[in-house]
Design a protein around this motif. Structure first.
Motif, PDB file in Angstrom:
ATOM      1  N   GLY A  10     -33.737 -64.411 -47.994  1.00  0.00           N
ATOM      2  CA  GLY A  10     -32.343 -64.566 -48.382  1.00  0.00           C
ATOM      3  C   GLY A  10     -32.010 -63.590 -49.491  1.00  0.00           C
ATOM      4  O   GLY A  10     -32.783 -63.429 -50.436  1.00  0.00           O
ATOM      5  N   VAL A  11     -30.864 -62.921 -49.371  1.00  0.00           N
ATOM      6  CA  VAL A  11     -30.437 -61.950 -50.374  1.00  0.00           C
ATOM      7  C   VAL A  11     -29.002 -62.289 -50.783  1.00  0.00           C
ATOM      8  O   VAL A  11     -28.120 -62.391 -49.930  1.00  0.00           O
ATOM      9  N   SER A  12     -28.780 -62.472 -52.085  1.00  0.00           N
ATOM     10  CA  SER A  12     -27.441 -62.743 -52.605  1.00  0.00           C
ATOM     11  C   SER A  12     -26.845 -61.473 -53.187  1.00  0.00           C
ATOM     12  O   SER A  12     -27.521 -60.744 -53.906  1.00  0.00           O
ATOM     13  N   VAL A  13     -25.592 -61.224 -52.875  1.00  0.00           N
ATOM     14  CA  VAL A  13     -24.849 -60.107 -53.466  1.00  0.00           C
ATOM     15  C   VAL A  13     -23.906 -60.730 -54.486  1.00  0.00           C
ATOM     16  O   VAL A  13     -23.061 -61.557 -54.137  1.00  0.00           O
ATOM     17  N   VAL A  14     -24.078 -60.351 -55.778  1.00  0.00           N
ATOM     18  CA  VAL A  14     -23.281 -60.952 -56.850  1.00  0.00           C
ATOM     19  C   VAL A  14     -22.511 -59.882 -57.614  1.00  0.00           C
ATOM     20  O   VAL A  14     -22.910 -58.719 -57.665  1.00  0.00           O
ATOM     21  N   GLU A  15     -21.405 -60.316 -58.222  1.00  0.00           N
ATOM     22  CA  GLU A  15     -20.625 -59.428 -59.083  1.00  0.00           C
ATOM     23  C   GLU A  15     -21.378 -59.234 -60.394  1.00  0.00           C
ATOM     24  O   GLU A  15     -22.143 -60.103 -60.809  1.00  0.00           O
ATOM     25  N   ASP A  16     -21.137 -58.116 -61.052  1.00  0.00           N
ATOM     26  CA  ASP A  16     -21.785 -57.905 -62.349  1.00  0.00           C
ATOM     27  C   ASP A  16     -20.829 -58.161 -63.508  1.00  0.00           C
ATOM     28  O   ASP A  16     -21.115 -57.827 -64.631  1.00  0.00           O
ATOM     29  N   ASP A  17     -19.684 -58.777 -63.224  1.00  0.00           N
ATOM     30  CA  ASP A  17     -18.736 -59.142 -64.273  1.00  0.00           C
ATOM     31  C   ASP A  17     -19.291 -60.326 -65.066  1.00  0.00           C
ATOM     32  O   ASP A  17     -20.201 -61.015 -64.616  1.00  0.00           O
ATOM     33  N   PRO A  18     -18.724 -60.601 -66.269  1.00  0.00           N
ATOM     34  CA  PRO A  18     -19.219 -61.721 -67.080  1.00  0.00           C
ATOM     35  C   PRO A  18     -19.209 -63.062 -66.337  1.00  0.00           C
ATOM     36  O   PRO A  18     -20.112 -63.850 -66.490  1.00  0.00           O
ATOM     37  N   GLY A  19     -18.217 -63.333 -65.530  1.00  0.00           N
ATOM     38  CA  GLY A  19     -18.180 -64.577 -64.748  1.00  0.00           C
ATOM     39  C   GLY A  19     -18.856 -64.348 -63.409  1.00  0.00           C
ATOM     40  O   GLY A  19     -18.199 -64.256 -62.383  1.00  0.00           O
ATOM     41  N   ILE A  20     -20.182 -64.265 -63.413  1.00  0.00           N
ATOM     42  CA  ILE A  20     -20.934 -63.899 -62.207  1.00  0.00           C
ATOM     43  C   ILE A  20     -20.553 -64.809 -61.048  1.00  0.00           C
ATOM     44  O   ILE A  20     -20.558 -66.027 -61.150  1.00  0.00           O
ATOM     45  N   GLN A  21     -20.199 -64.164 -59.941  1.00  0.00           N
ATOM     46  CA  GLN A  21     -19.812 -64.892 -58.738  1.00  0.00           C
ATOM     47  C   GLN A  21     -20.561 -64.292 -57.545  1.00  0.00           C
ATOM     48  O   GLN A  21     -20.667 -63.078 -57.416  1.00  0.00           O
ATOM     49  N   GLU A  22     -21.076 -65.155 -56.688  1.00  0.00           N
ATOM     50  CA  GLU A  22     -21.752 -64.686 -55.487  1.00  0.00           C
ATOM     51  C   GLU A  22     -20.707 -64.234 -54.474  1.00  0.00           C
ATOM     52  O   GLU A  22     -19.786 -64.972 -54.144  1.00  0.00           O
ATOM     53  N   LEU A  23     -20.842 -62.992 -54.007  1.00  0.00           N
ATOM     54  CA  LEU A  23     -19.889 -62.448 -53.043  1.00  0.00           C
ATOM     55  C   LEU A  23     -20.313 -62.723 -51.606  1.00  0.00           C
ATOM     56  O   LEU A  23     -19.500 -63.074 -50.760  1.00  0.00           O
ATOM     57  N   ALA A  24     -21.583 -62.522 -51.341  1.00  0.00           N
ATOM     58  CA  ALA A  24     -22.073 -62.685 -49.973  1.00  0.00           C
ATOM     59  C   ALA A  24     -23.544 -63.098 -50.012  1.00  0.00           C
ATOM     60  O   ALA A  24     -24.241 -62.887 -51.000  1.00  0.00           O
TER      61      ALA A  24
END
Length: 145
Positions: free
Chosen positions: A33-47
């Motif tokens: 499993g691979v998570s793609v996350v934002e690198d902004d302060p409010g980390i959010q999983e994109l995909a």
């Protein structure tokens, strides 16, 4: 971890090649499993990308080189809350079901030619099952930022 494992495997293959000139190696990874996350302060999983039963086999003899890659299932999910298309890419059958064919299958075979370092492509095949690809404007916007 995966890249370290692959690097170690390739180093071992080079050693085997120098010592005996032939080898047969099979690597099986049941689930990845691979998570793609934002690198902004409010980390959010994109995909989220899910692989099931990834198998790679490499074989070398003095006259042949062969490679097989098989992937039982692959699914890419949009992790945004309320996503229009929660499954971005996936087979048309459920990931956890027993599929009649693997999602992806690739085979390549080379045969030694007449010249010392000459290899000739003997066969190659590629197959992928019927799958769906669904993209939304929101998903494309999140990846573009």
């Amino acid at each position: 971890v995966l890249f370290t494992l692959l690097g170690t495997t390739l180093s071992a293959l080079q050693l085997l090649n120098r010592r005996c000139g032939q080898w047969d190696v099979k690597v099986v990874l049941p689930r990845i499993g691979v998570s793609v996350v934002e690198d902004d302060p409010g980390i959010q999983e994109l995909a989220y990308l899910y692989f099931k039963d990834l198998q790679v086999r490499l074989r070398r003899t003095p006259t042949h080189r062969q490679m097989w890659v098989e992937l039982a299932a692959l699914q890419l999910d949009d992790q945004a809350f309320g996503a229009v298309h929660p499954v971005i890419l996936g087979a048309t059958y459920p990931v956890d079901s027993e599929a009649p064919d693997p999602f992806l299958r690739v085979t390549v075979e080379q045969i030694r030619g007449t010249a010392p370092r000459h290899l000739r492509l003997a066969s190659a095949s590629f197959s992928i099952v019927e799958c769906s690809l669904c993209l939304s404007d929101g998903l494309l916007y999140r990846f573009r930022r």
